[in-house]
Design a protein around this motif. Structure first.
Motif, short mmCIF file in Angstrom:
data_model
loop_
_atom_site.label_atom_id
_atom_site.label_comp_id
_atom_site.label_asym_id
_atom_site.label_seq_id
_atom_site.Cartn_x
_atom_site.Cartn_y
_atom_site.Cartn_z
N ILE A 156 2.65 -23.31 -1.29
CA ILE A 156 2.59 -22.12 -2.12
C ILE A 156 3.66 -21.13 -1.65
N PHE A 157 4.08 -20.27 -2.57
CA PHE A 157 5.14 -19.30 -2.27
C PHE A 157 4.76 -17.96 -2.87
N TRP A 158 4.79 -16.91 -2.03
CA TRP A 158 4.56 -15.55 -2.50
C TRP A 158 5.84 -14.76 -2.33
N THR A 159 6.24 -14.05 -3.36
CA THR A 159 7.39 -13.17 -3.22
C THR A 159 6.99 -11.96 -2.36
N ASN A 160 7.99 -11.20 -1.94
CA ASN A 160 7.69 -9.97 -1.20
C ASN A 160 6.76 -9.07 -2.01
N GLN A 161 6.98 -9.03 -3.33
CA GLN A 161 6.14 -8.18 -4.18
C GLN A 161 4.71 -8.69 -4.23
N ASP A 162 4.53 -10.01 -4.24
CA ASP A 162 3.19 -10.59 -4.21
C ASP A 162 2.45 -10.15 -2.95
N VAL A 163 3.15 -10.22 -1.83
CA VAL A 163 2.54 -9.84 -0.55
C VAL A 163 2.24 -8.35 -0.53
N GLU A 164 3.18 -7.57 -1.01
CA GLU A 164 3.00 -6.12 -1.09
C GLU A 164 1.79 -5.77 -1.96
N ASN A 165 1.64 -6.47 -3.07
CA ASN A 165 0.50 -6.22 -3.96
C ASN A 165 -0.82 -6.54 -3.25
N HIS A 166 -0.83 -7.63 -2.50
CA HIS A 166 -2.04 -8.02 -1.77
C HIS A 166 -2.39 -6.97 -0.72
N ALA A 167 -1.40 -6.53 0.05
CA ALA A 167 -1.66 -5.53 1.09
C ALA A 167 -2.17 -4.23 0.48
N THR A 168 -1.55 -3.83 -0.63
CA THR A 168 -1.96 -2.59 -1.29
C THR A 168 -3.37 -2.69 -1.86
N PHE A 192 4.22 -6.28 9.26
CA PHE A 192 4.20 -6.81 7.90
C PHE A 192 4.51 -8.31 7.86
N GLU A 193 5.54 -8.74 8.56
CA GLU A 193 5.95 -10.15 8.47
C GLU A 193 4.88 -11.08 9.03
N LYS A 194 4.30 -10.72 10.18
CA LYS A 194 3.24 -11.56 10.76
C LYS A 194 2.02 -11.62 9.84
N MET A 195 1.65 -10.47 9.28
CA MET A 195 0.51 -10.43 8.38
C MET A 195 0.80 -11.23 7.11
N ALA A 196 2.03 -11.18 6.63
CA ALA A 196 2.39 -11.93 5.43
C ALA A 196 2.27 -13.42 5.67
N GLU A 197 2.83 -13.91 6.78
CA GLU A 197 2.77 -15.35 7.08
C GLU A 197 1.32 -15.80 7.22
N LYS A 198 0.51 -14.98 7.93
CA LYS A 198 -0.90 -15.33 8.11
C LYS A 198 -1.65 -15.33 6.79
N THR A 199 -1.39 -14.34 5.96
CA THR A 199 -2.13 -14.18 4.72
C THR A 199 -1.84 -15.31 3.73
N VAL A 200 -0.58 -15.69 3.61
CA VAL A 200 -0.22 -16.79 2.71
C VAL A 200 -0.83 -18.11 3.22
N LYS A 202 -3.56 -18.38 5.06
CA LYS A 202 -5.00 -18.26 4.83
C LYS A 202 -5.35 -18.57 3.37
N ALA A 203 -4.53 -18.07 2.44
CA ALA A 203 -4.75 -18.34 1.02
C ALA A 203 -4.63 -19.82 0.71
N LEU A 204 -3.65 -20.47 1.32
CA LEU A 204 -3.44 -21.91 1.13
C LEU A 204 -4.64 -22.71 1.62
#
Length: 295
Positions: A156-168, A192-200, A202-204
């Motif tokens: 799976i692939f999340w853009t920066n905006q996808d990650v930003e939307n999730h965090a918000t 942000f980068e560590k949380m993004a990698e973990k979150t994607v 976790k979603a997978l």
């Protein structure tokens, strides 16, 4: 406040010692020494509620994950003097590999020029640049991938905006940071980068992976305040970083969206955003939805 001396005293209380011995047995002494040292390792941890910090350490121990932020498996994140449990990408990978069902699993940032589009089933096509070349490229998103021993693969692939939307959407502290610029208690802002990698990742795992009991515990406990009743052993979970209610879109606004863009476009946009229905759309999601339907 839970400074190092206070944590030592708290852990030596009869009720605490009795509970720890019942849970940890011979490992109790080493656990107390390690947690006492950790509680005094930073000003933020010194000021954390003792029970919440103890609960975080016990949760990591129950999953046999090192409880040290420097190692990146599991740790406590102070938030308003409460310790919240945090699982890192390395923690999820470790739990996955223990099942014996994963041949490969990992997550990584994706740089400009590496994302080539999507294949016929919608999975991302990514071609990695050489390390020395990608180092100077802008991060455009994050990917996570797995391969099971039975041959099943998923990326799976999340853009920066996808990650930003999730965090918000899911982090009260990040929403506050966006308004004030204050990073205090906002792990999404400071890491942000560590949380993004973990979150994607976790979603997978949550959607496509094989979930052991420990992995289920990790998903449920991640980013939560944990509280333990030392008399009964009952554990309470509270997601304090998203405790501020987010109002969903009222019926009138939903009707306006449907009339303006049409049901098909709105439905496809919701699917892209990972939102089940208009009833779960919030004001924080509106700009994203409009961007999708208008492009």
């Amino acid at each position: 406040m839970a400074n190092q001396a206070a944590m030592s005293v708290y852990l030596s209380n009869d009720s605490t010692k009795k509970y720890l011995k019942g849970v940890l047995g011979e490992r109790t002494g080493q656990f107390i020494t390690s947690l006492t040292s950790l509680a005094g390792s930073s000003e933020a941890l010194k000021n954390c509620d003792r029970n919440s910090l103890l609960a975080c350490a016990l949760k990591a121990t129950s999953m046999e994950l090192p409880f040290d932020p420097n190692l990146g498996f599991a740790w406590a994140v102070p938030m308003k003097n409460i310790a919240t449990f945090q699982i890192g990408a390395k923690g999820y990978i470790q739990l996955a590999l223990r099942t014996g069902q994963y041949k490969f699993i990992g997550s990584r940032d994706v740089r400009d020029g590496e994302f080539l589009g999507r294949n016929f089933v919608g999975d991302p096509e990514i071609k990695w640049l050489p390390d020395d070349e990608r180092a100077n490229k802008e991060i455009i998103g994050y990917m996570a991938g797995l391969e099971l021993v039975n041959g099943f693969k998923k990326v799976i692939f999340w853009t920066n905006q996808d990650v930003e939307n999730h965090a918000t959407r899911y982090s009260q502290s990040y929403r506050k940071y966006k308004k004030t610029g204050n990073k205090n208690d906002a792990i999404w802002a400071s890491q942000f980068e560590k949380m993004a990698e973990k979150t994607v990742l976790k979603a997978l795992i949550s959607k496509y992976g094989i979930m052991s009991t420990d992995m289920q515990k990790a998903v449920v406990s991640d980013q939560a305040k944990l509280n333990i009743d030392l008399e009964t052993g009952e554990e309470n979970i509270n997601y304090i970083d998203n405790s501020e209610s987010i109002e969903t879109l009222p019926g009138e606004k939903q009707k306006e969206l449907l009339e303006k863009y049409g049901a098909d476009k709105v439905t496809k946009a919701l699917e892209t955003m990972g939102i089940e229905s208009l009833n779960k759309l919030t004001s924080h999601d509106m700009e994203t939805l409009k961007t999708i339907v208008e492009n």
